[in-house]
Design a protein around this motif. Structure first.
Motif, mmCIF file in Angstrom:
data_model
loop_
_atom_site.group_PDB
_atom_site.id
_atom_site.type_symbol
_atom_site.label_atom_id
_atom_site.label_comp_id
_atom_site.label_asym_id
_atom_site.label_seq_id
_atom_site.Cartn_x
_atom_site.Cartn_y
_atom_site.Cartn_z
ATOM 1 N N UNK A 310 0.821 -1.215 0.000
ATOM 2 C CA UNK A 310 0.000 0.000 0.000
ATOM 3 C C UNK A 310 0.853 1.261 0.000
ATOM 4 N N UNK A 311 2.024 1.222 0.607
ATOM 5 C CA UNK A 311 2.934 2.365 0.498
ATOM 6 C C UNK A 311 3.186 2.683 -0.980
ATOM 7 N N UNK A 312 3.445 1.640 -1.738
ATOM 8 C CA UNK A 312 3.752 1.834 -3.157
ATOM 9 C C UNK A 312 2.501 2.197 -3.953
ATOM 10 N N UNK A 313 1.414 1.481 -3.704
ATOM 11 C CA UNK A 313 0.186 1.705 -4.478
ATOM 12 C C UNK A 313 -0.365 3.105 -4.262
ATOM 13 N N UNK A 314 -0.311 3.609 -3.034
ATOM 14 C CA UNK A 314 -0.863 4.924 -2.702
ATOM 15 C C UNK A 314 0.201 6.020 -2.719
#
Length: 371
Positions: A310-314
């Protein structure tokens, strides 16, 4: 990059679970290294691609049960009593015998080979008999020997002093403790009046002090509720996610090592001993986390993967300014003279990850339904 998976939410659970160390002098020698044969000195890198092992579920429509913000009369009265207990006084009674549970005014002297151990001699101190303030011996509770002693009597207690006592002249040696019972006293709790509040509590009235206590309790309750909501929403996120395949043995072994180090550091901080064996280690994990070490490692790796995905996706990042702002505030709060001095106590990457993690939690909460 070193990825020590702290699983912050679970670490918070630990902080609440670890008991504070006993204030007896037998425990002043806090838990020293207890699992040297189990873990390495340094954290181990975790090398895996999160998206290969976990598939993140729906994270924008999570529903959780909201934590209650409640301050009961019982909580208020307990806190009020705790505050007033700081000003308790002791009143001498005419009781002739001291019993377990009594407040007693005593003097004691510890000797080894007839030589007085100065750090273990005190005059005219108040103790609550039975709470272990004089338990310096191995194998028995010294204060039980005082139960039933007469006021004015000096009781001689002999035995082997505990190995945990910090004084090398005393630890593990045969010796004696001479305890004189001066009198039995009773605890007198002060009455909360306007005059008492003005004189001792920096408040203009008793009602102002009561309001101050209730306000603090409500603020704490709100903070605890917020933490519980964060805990619950992250749990829900992990439960909504799916593990695609087993984690590689190397990652499991590395995180196992990291988990042991992290637990040991926190246990040492709180003055607790884990023990030396694998069984001791597993039991300690169960006591603190409600799961054994292997379960904890699997849970920690899942949380790491979901978080990193989620760090990467968001596109969640922590700017240098945000990191420096935290460091500057911590330097002020902790009295550090330089950034370099402060960073000797904490890893800058951990600060950055904490900022990113809080941004993720805020994102999850912003779209969640809290019932």
């Amino acid at each position: 990059m070193k990825k020590k998976i702290l699983a912050g939410i679970l670490a918070a659970a630990m902080i609440g679970s670890l008991a504070a160390c006993n204030t007896s002098k037998t425990n002043e020698k806090a838990a020293e290294t207890t699992t040297e044969d189990i873990y390495d000195d340094g954290y181990v890198d975790i090398d895996l691609v999160p998206s290969e092992y976990m598939e993140v579920g729906d994270y924008k429509n999570i529903t959780i049960e909201g934590a209650k913000v409640e301050v009961t009369d019982e909580m208020f009265n307990e806190r009020l009593e705790d505050e007033l207990s700081n000003y308790v006084t002791y009143e001498k009674t005419d009781k002739k015998v001291v019993n377990t549970g009594d407040f007693a005014n005593i003097s004691y002297t510890c000797l080894v080979d007839g030589k007085k151990i100065n750090d273990f001699c005190e005059d005219e101190i108040e103790i609550t008999l039975g709470e272990g303030q004089l338990d310096y011996f191995d194998g028995f509770e010294a204060e039980k020997k005082l139960d039933g002693a007469k006021v004015g009597e000096t009781v001689k207690i002999t035995g082997t002093f505990s190995e945990d006592i910090y004084d090398e002249d005393m630890a593990g040696k045969e010796g004696e403790m001479n305890v004189t019972i001066h009198y039995v006293s009773k605890e007198v709790m002060p009455e909360l009046t306007d005059a008492f509040a003005k004189e001792n509590l920096e408040c203009n009235s008793a009602e102002e002090f009561k309001k101050q206590i209730r306000d603090e309790l409500e603020e704490n309750a709100k903070s605890e509720a917020a933490q519980e909501n964060e805990y619950n929403i992250f749990n829900a996120l992990v439960e909504n996610s799916k593990q695609i395949k087993d984690f590689p043995e190397e990652a499991v072994a590395a995180e196992r090592s990291n988990a042991i180090i992290e637990l040991t550091e926190l246990a040492d901080f709180y003055g607790m001993e884990i023990g030396d064996s694998e069984e001791d280690l597993q039991n300690f994990f169960k006591e603190v986390y409600g799961m054994d070490l292997d379960e904890y490692v699997q849970e920690s790796l899942k949380r790491y993967c979901v978080t990193e995905i989620l760090f990467e996706k968001e596109n969640i990042k922590a700017s240098d300014k945000e990191v420096n702002d935290i460091i500057e505030q911590e330097m002020i709060d902790g009295g550090y003279e330089s950034k370099e001095e402060y960073l000797e106590t904490v890893n800058e990457d951990d600060i950055r990850n904490d900022i990113k993690y809080q941004k993720l939690i805020d994102l999850l909460l912003s779209s969640a339904t809290i019932k």
